[in-house]
Structure formats: C-alpha cells, structure tokens
Design an enzyme around this catalytic site. Structure first.
Site, PDB file in Angstrom:
ATOM      1  N   HIS A   1     -19.574  40.078  -7.119  1.00 19.27           N
ATOM      2  CA  HIS A   1     -19.734  39.574  -5.761  1.00 19.27           C
ATOM      3  C   HIS A   1     -18.405  39.392  -5.038  1.00 19.27           C
ATOM      4  O   HIS A   1     -18.222  39.889  -3.926  1.00 19.27           O
ATOM      5  CB  HIS A   1     -20.480  38.240  -5.755  1.00 19.27           C
ATOM      6  CG  HIS A   1     -20.569  37.649  -4.381  1.00 19.27           C
ATOM      7  ND1 HIS A   1     -21.381  38.173  -3.403  1.00 19.27           N
ATOM      8  CD2 HIS A   1     -19.910  36.602  -3.799  1.00 19.27           C
ATOM      9  CE1 HIS A   1     -21.231  37.480  -2.289  1.00 19.27           C
ATOM     10  NE2 HIS A   1     -20.348  36.529  -2.497  1.00 19.27           N
TER      11      HIS A   1
ATOM     12  N   ASP B   1     -25.257  36.376  -2.640  1.00 22.91           N
ATOM     13  CA  ASP B   1     -25.333  35.732  -1.326  1.00 22.91           C
ATOM     14  C   ASP B   1     -26.595  36.140  -0.581  1.00 22.91           C
ATOM     15  O   ASP B   1     -26.564  36.633   0.547  1.00 22.91           O
ATOM     16  CB  ASP B   1     -24.082  36.031  -0.494  1.00 22.91           C
ATOM     17  CG  ASP B   1     -22.926  35.108  -0.840  1.00 22.91           C
ATOM     18  OD1 ASP B   1     -23.026  34.420  -1.875  1.00 22.91           O
ATOM     19  OD2 ASP B   1     -21.939  35.068  -0.093  1.00 22.91           O
TER      20      ASP B   1
ATOM     21  N   ASP C   1     -36.346  12.191   0.485  1.00 21.98           N
ATOM     22  CA  ASP C   1     -37.599  12.742   0.992  1.00 21.98           C
ATOM     23  C   ASP C   1     -37.425  13.496   2.306  1.00 21.98           C
ATOM     24  O   ASP C   1     -38.393  13.952   2.904  1.00 21.98           O
ATOM     25  CB  ASP C   1     -38.634  11.629   1.181  1.00 21.98           C
ATOM     26  CG  ASP C   1     -38.146  10.548   2.156  1.00 21.98           C
ATOM     27  OD1 ASP C   1     -36.986  10.638   2.638  1.00 21.98           O
ATOM     28  OD2 ASP C   1     -38.924   9.615   2.430  1.00 21.98           O
TER      29      ASP C   1
ATOM     30  N   ASN D   1     -21.436  33.519  -4.552  1.00 22.96           N
ATOM     31  CA  ASN D   1     -20.928  32.141  -4.494  1.00 22.96           C
ATOM     32  C   ASN D   1     -21.869  31.206  -3.747  1.00 22.96           C
ATOM     33  O   ASN D   1     -21.747  29.984  -3.846  1.00 22.96           O
ATOM     34  CB  ASN D   1     -19.528  32.098  -3.857  1.00 22.96           C
ATOM     35  CG  ASN D   1     -19.534  32.483  -2.403  1.00 22.96           C
ATOM     36  OD1 ASN D   1     -20.059  33.532  -2.028  1.00 22.96           O
ATOM     37  ND2 ASN D   1     -18.946  31.651  -1.558  1.00 22.96           N
ATOM     38  N   HIS D   2     -22.848  31.747  -3.004  1.00 21.06           N
ATOM     39  CA  HIS D   2     -23.824  30.896  -2.320  1.00 21.06           C
ATOM     40  C   HIS D   2     -25.083  30.673  -3.143  1.00 21.06           C
ATOM     41  O   HIS D   2     -25.955  29.900  -2.714  1.00 21.06           O
ATOM     42  CB  HIS D   2     -24.186  31.489  -0.957  1.00 21.06           C
ATOM     43  CG  HIS D   2     -23.185  31.169   0.107  1.00 21.06           C
ATOM     44  ND1 HIS D   2     -23.335  30.116   0.985  1.00 21.06           N
ATOM     45  CD2 HIS D   2     -22.003  31.744   0.420  1.00 21.06           C
ATOM     46  CE1 HIS D   2     -22.302  30.066   1.803  1.00 21.06           C
ATOM     47  NE2 HIS D   2     -21.475  31.047   1.487  1.00 21.06           N
TER      48      HIS D   2
ATOM     49  N   ASN E   1     -35.217  -0.077  15.776  1.00 14.96           N
ATOM     50  CA  ASN E   1     -36.422  -0.909  15.665  1.00 14.96           C
ATOM     51  C   ASN E   1     -36.256  -2.058  14.673  1.00 14.96           C
ATOM     52  O   ASN E   1     -37.224  -2.722  14.324  1.00 14.96           O
ATOM     53  CB  ASN E   1     -37.622  -0.043  15.274  1.00 14.96           C
ATOM     54  CG  ASN E   1     -37.372   0.721  13.981  1.00 14.96           C
ATOM     55  OD1 ASN E   1     -36.315   0.569  13.365  1.00 14.96           O
ATOM     56  ND2 ASN E   1     -38.340   1.528  13.584  1.00 14.96           N
TER      57      ASN E   1
END
Length: 732
Positions: free
Chosen positions: A302, A218, A664, A250-251, A704
């Site tokens: 972890h 993590d 993007d 886990n991250h 627009n």
C-alpha cells in the site's frame, strides 16, 4: 440616377483593393498574428497550470497535516497510557478507552450465535444473502447499492464473520501468477467512493476467474460509501478466493477510522448493531494481507518500503496483533524519577513516539536518537516514526522569541513528567516492535527522488525511500517493479525511481470535483503495465478546463483561509513583532516567512499572497487582511476568545475524543466526561486551561440542565464561516 445606379452595380461586382488585402493578408502578417496567439496561449496555459499546481499543493499539505495531527494525538495517548497510569484514577481509564480496541471478550462461537439471533423482518426489501455466496448474491448487492439500499446488519455480520475465517488462513504475502489469467488488474485507494468502484467494474468487468483483481488498501474513510465498498469487496473475496485479493492500507485501522469518518458512517447506518460490526471489522482489517507478489517479479504494497524492509521477515510476523499501526507496542522499562529513585512503568515505542504535541513542537526542538520522531536533522536510516512534527526546512522568524533548546542525552530520550523531565534509555527493540516497524513502513511510506531513507516528517509516519532503496530491495528479491498507492495523483498514476515504482490511485475527484482522475493498472504475462484512466463526473463534464481549475482553487483557498483563521493569535503575535512601528504592514518576504513558520505547510506563499491578502500603496502586506474573509460561526458568550481559538484550531481532535466517549452515538455526554475530556485535551496541547472556565462553559451549554451536553451542537458553533458564502446565501 440611372448612371449612378449602374455605377454602383458595377462597383459591387468588383472587390475593392481593401477587400482583397484583408482577404489575402501578407505571409509576414499571418506569421506575426500566429506568434502573438501562440504566446498568449502559452501564457494562459502556464498561468492555469500554476494555479492547478498550487491548488494541488494546498490540498495535499492540509491532508498530510491532518494525518500528522492524528498520529500526534494517538502518540500522546499511547505515551500517557504506557507511562502515567499511576497519576490519576480517571485519566488513564479514559485514555485506555480512547486507544484500546473496542472488541469485547466474545468467542468466535459467541459472536456467531449473536448474529444468528438477529431477525430480519419481512418488511426488509434489501438483498438477502445465503452462504456460501453465489454470483446472484454479488449481483444483488451491486444492484441494491446502486439503488441506495442498505444491507441488513444480520447479513453484514455474517459476511464479516465468514471473511474473518477465510483471512485467518491467508499468509501475510500473497503470491500470484499471470499464467492463469490474461491480465491481473491492480486498483489503488477508493476511500469510500462507490461510484469509482462501480465505474471500474463497468469498464473492466466484474471479478472472476478470468478477470482477477488486486485492491491495494484504503477502501474506507473520507467518502460516504465505505461500508458498501467493504461489503462488495469482501463478498467477491469469498466468491472468488483465488482471484480476488485485498491488501491492507493505512486506513484499515480503527483509530484512523475515528478521525476520517468510517466509524461514524457505520454507527449512522447501523445504529443498533454498529458497535458489533466495528468490533468484527477491527479483526478483519488486522487480518488483511500486507503485500502481494506477481510472478515473483512485481511487489504490491500500500505505502512503500524502507531500507529495513525484509520480505522474509514480513512473511513470518503475526499481522493480526497490529490492530492499529498507530497503537505502539508496549514494553517494560525502568523510568528514572528525577527526584531520586526509580519506578517501573509501561513504555510504548517511546524513542519513536514522545508526546510531542503540535504546540510544544513549535516551541522547542526535540533531539532524539537516530530513530527519533522529532529531529531537526534527517536520519540516514529507516525510521518508522509516528508523531513527527514537520521541522525540516522551517524557518523561525528572526525577531520571534523562542524557548531555549532542551538538553537531551544522545543515548536516550527526555520526556515530560509533571514539572520535570524523565530520562528514558531506549532498550533493544523486541520482536513485537520489529514487526510493528515492518507494518508501519509498508503502510505509511512514500517514495522520494533523493537517495536514502529518512523519516517521513511531512506525513508523520513511515519513511521516505529513495531510488537506491527501491533498487536494493528489488535486486535482493529478484524483482523488477514495485506498485504502491497511498498518494493521490492528478492523472491517477505516476512513475518514479526510473520506472521501478508505480503509484496507482483509484479515487477520482478526491479533493474536489475535477481535482484528479482515477486509474487502475493491468499486468499481463509480459508484466508490462497498461494504465487506464477515468473520472466520475456529473457536474464537471460541462465545465471548461479553466472553470474546473477555478472550482478546485476556490475550495483549496477556503481551506487555507480556515487554517489562517484558526492560528490568528499566533500569527498576529509574530506579525506584530515584525511590525515594530505598528503600521499594520510588513514586507511580502516577512509575511511569507511568518505564515510558513506558524502553519508549516510548505506552500508557495508568495504566489498565494494575492489570493489571501491586500497590498498597501508602498507594496507591503496589510497582514490583518488575511483574516477578513472568514469569521466565527455562532460565538458562545461564555467562551473566552483564546479558548475559542483553541476550539477552532483543534476542533477535529476534540470531536474524536467526544465521539469515543459517546458510546451510543447519541450526541450526548455527561458534564463529568466533558471535564475529563478537557483535562486530557489541554494536556495534549500543552496549554493551561482554567478549570473554572471549563466548568462555566459546561454549565452554560447544558441547556436543559439534565447533566448532559449536546456536544454536536456545541462544536457546530466553532466552525469557520466564509463571508462570501453567507453573502451568496442571503442573495439567493
């Protein structure tokens, strides 16, 4: 006058009886005063501790609810991708785009050529790395990041490429010995907090052959400096490969990164090459070792373990195949069509991960097999479950009408398919699935005080393991201690299971300034843990304890008020069922029961009630008052109230989908992509959304009229505003 003056002077020289008694109070009076002061102080500290504890519970419950939301969203996508690819041409493509790795089919040589072709301009003033790395390179990185500089993308990609080549040679479980160093330092979660890492290095010294480190996962997400932390850790890993060790958390997972900020951070800091960096990071994260063993006596992972954890089997798995623990292994099963006949489909870990969305989970109970993800009873064995609604100890109001319980065979799972239900018999797990279970348990599990191993229904993944599970695993492998991270602790560390389990957490101020300390633990040859605590503090150092508690409490209560507001319709519907006379009031016990049954946060609602609602003259709760302090941000006229509340409640999920579609990261998506997103999203929620209303909304926010939607501006309208904050801003 003269006599009077002389008498006055004479009296001044002799203290009166009153003065003597006040200066020398009786021992009984002194004792009484001391007892009163002691009682007052004990009550004061008890109230302060109570506020600190429920503040902590609020933060932790909301954090775990968010993780469960992520698991459920990912589980739904997995289920749709694996089972219903034949339903629509667009839907599965979109789901596949959401879930599958963004890695493009580049060879290793192709990627190396790609980053070598990136030129570094002469105007670049940041650090310039040369490989193999030297001490001067790591020093220049630390200095640059302290000065808020960014490492050029060319060097980032080269660093990641070299790290990947190195990690490919590493085993799943790293074995260390204290005989080569005086002490080994173990650090827990950092979560993008660079100041904590720099403070650890300042207090404990930089990694070196004489000062080895283990960082227990993590490293990224939540904080704003995750990329800098990854760069520093990987640089020291290459510089001291035998003395710097990194476990996966886990991250370290590309799907988790979508929700908790790391993906967004990378794209903002590296707009041109961000996707290339993310592609390599996916591979690097999947190649990180999953466990470390010190002197064959101390196991470091972890999250934790389960009763199915097998270190020998764990050492043999192909860990790089698990790009994301949230992406379940695929398998082929025969899916029975309820209309007759059968069809072949691709089934993920279906009996562990059905599309049990949040709204559906509240409407029905899911009866599964022993490893089921949605269960009204706890399983007695390990269950690497994902998508696990928090149903334990939840009480539905007696007056609240509930949907009938759906029948389900004991040997299979019923899953929704169009208007019917499909029965899927869970086959024997393949090796790939068993490997996935091992990884999930290691990364997601938490200890509990009760014996046994049950599904981690509150967090939504992994399991809860008891002291007997810990004892059995340690005895089986001849070990004495398990060190894990994964949970924020107020003091930075905590011991449980009779001292056999240590939780270490290194990100101070995790929830709010002053909310918790960070810590790391040092182990010498005697393997006696030595804890060191710290707290990165700028503003809280000058605050008293009461002021620090008040700051954290205020932040927690705001987050809780937002939860209440996001579920306003659901709460009001149940409140009114209790309020049969339409008085606007219900009893305190009914109010607490309703709020818990809807929010499922397992909080002390009776204690929190004075901070959230008003009482009427008869002592009942004015339930509408819990929505008074918050209001919508900027209402969109074209959005119906019920759709608006859905947006408030699931804003984060929707933002995740939008961010993946927006390749993007321009903040713009097409109207057609907007429609596809909403179809998928409404299916996930299990609610009917009028397509005409979605089209009207899409056209109205295409300001627009160019066929693109600025969804960042759109979602900004669906933030909850606290009225007191607005008032303070106006006064300021």
């Amino acid at each position: 006058m003269g006599c009077g003056t002389s008498i006055a002077v004479e009296n001044q020289g002799k203290p009166s009886e009153t003065d003597v008694s006040s200066r020398n109070p009786s021992p009984a009076l002194t004792m009484k005063a001391a007892v009163l002061i002691q009682r007052w102080y004990r009550r004061y500290t008890a109230r302060l501790e109570m506020r600190r504890r429920y503040t902590w519970n609020i933060f932790q419950s909301i954090e775990y609810a968010g993780e469960q939301d992520q698991l459920q969203l990912s589980g739904f996508f997995s289920f749709m991708l694996d089972n219903f690819t034949h339903l629509s041409g667009n839907g599965p493509d979109l789901i596949s785009h959401l879930l599958d790795s963004v890695v493009e089919p580049w060879t290793e040589e192709g990627r190396q050529v790609k980053y070598e072709q990136i030129t570094v301009p002469d105007s670049y003033t940041g650090p310039r790395l040369s490989f193999p790395l030297s001490v001067s390179d790591t020093n220049s990185l630390l200095s640059a990041f302290k000065e808020q500089q960014t490492l050029h993308a060319r060097y980032v990609l080269q660093l990641l490429h070299e790290t990947k080549k190195f990690l490919k040679q590493m085993p799943n479980v790293i074995y260390l010995s204290t005989s080569y160093a005086k002490e080994i330092t173990i650090c827990g979660d950092l979560h993008g907090r660079l100041d904590d890492l720099l403070l650890i290095f300042y207090k404990n010294g930089l990694p070196s052959a004489e000062n080895p480190y283990v960082f227990n996962g993590d490293f990224v997400d939540r904080g704003k400096k995750s990329m800098e932390i990854v760069i520093i850790l990987f640089a020291f890993l290459l510089l001291y490969p035998d003395h710097m060790h990194l476990n996966r958390g886990n991250h370290e997972d590309h799907i988790m990164n979508l929700r908790y900020g790391f993906t967004k951070e990378v794209m903002q800091k590296y707009k041109t090459h961000g996707r290339d960096i993310l592609q390599v990071l996916q591979d690097v994260f999947s190649l990180l070792p999953v466990a470390t063993v010190i002197d064959n006596k101390v196991l470091i992972v972890h999250g934790g373990i389960s009763d199915k954890t097998d270190l020998d089997f764990l050492s043999s798995i192909e860990r790089d195949k698990v790009k994301s623990a949230l992406r379940l292994p695929k398998r082929s099963v025969e899916v029975v069509d309820p209309r007759g006949g059968s069809r072949s489909g691709r089934q993920g870990w279906a009996h562990l991960d059905s599309p049990c969305s949040r709204s559906r989970a509240r409407k029905r109970k899911c009866h599964l097999s022993k490893q089921g993800s949605c269960s009204s009873t706890s399983s007695s064995s390990s269950s690497s479950s994902l998508c696990s609604p928090r149903l334990a100890s939840r009480h539905t109001p007696q007056h609240h009408a509930t949907s009938p319980v759906l029948p389900s065979p004991s040997d299979g799972l019923q899953v929704p398919f169009l208007d019917s239900f499909v029965s899927i018999a869970p086959p024997e797990p393949s090796r790939e699935e068993l490997e996935w279970r091992q990884i999930v348990d290691i990364l997601w599990s938490d200890p509990k005080s009760q014996s046994g191993c049950t599904a981690n229904s509150f967090r939504g993944g992994g399991c809860y393991f008891g002291p007997d599970v810990t004892r059995n695993l340690l005895e089986k492998h001849g070990m004495t201690l398990l060190i894990r991270s994964h949970e924020c602790k107020q003091e930075g560390y905590e011991l449980c299971h009779d001292g056999q389990v240590i939780t270490i957490f290194s990100a101070s101020n995790y929830y709010e300034e002053g909310s918790n300390r960070g810590a790391y633990v040092k182990l010498g040859p005697e393997l006696v843990p030595r804890f060191l605590q710290y707290q990165v503090s700028r503003s809280t150092r000058k605050l008293t304890l009461q002021q620090r508690v008040s700051v954290a409490e205020g932040s927690a209560l705001k987050a809780l008020q937002e939860k209440l507001f996001a579920h306003r319709s659901e709460l009001m519907a149940v409140f009114q069922q209790y309020d049969t006379n339409n008085t606007g009031c219900i009893s305190v016990s009914d109010w607490a029961q309703v709020v818990e049954s809807v929010l499922r946060l397992d909080l002390p609602w009776r204690t929190l009630r004075p901070r959230l609602t008003r009482l009427a003259h008869d002592g009942s709760v004015e339930y509408r008052s819990c929505f008074e302090d918050v209001s919508p941000g900027q209402p969109v006229p074209q959005v119906a109230p019920n759709l608006a509340e859905t947006l408030y409640r699931y804003r984060t999920d929707l933002e995740i989908i939008f961010n993946i579609i927006d390749k993007d990261h321009s903040g713009l998506i097409s109207i057609e992509e907007f429609r596809q997103t909403w179809k998928l999203f409404s299916t996930h929620l299990g609610v009917a959304v009028n397509e005409e209303a979605i089209d009207d909304m899409a056209r109205s926010i295409d300001f627009n009229k160019d066929g693109s939607i600025d969804f960042t501006e759109f979602l900004e309208a669906f933030r909850v505003v606290h009225k007191l904050d607005v008032k303070d801003q106006q006064q300021g």
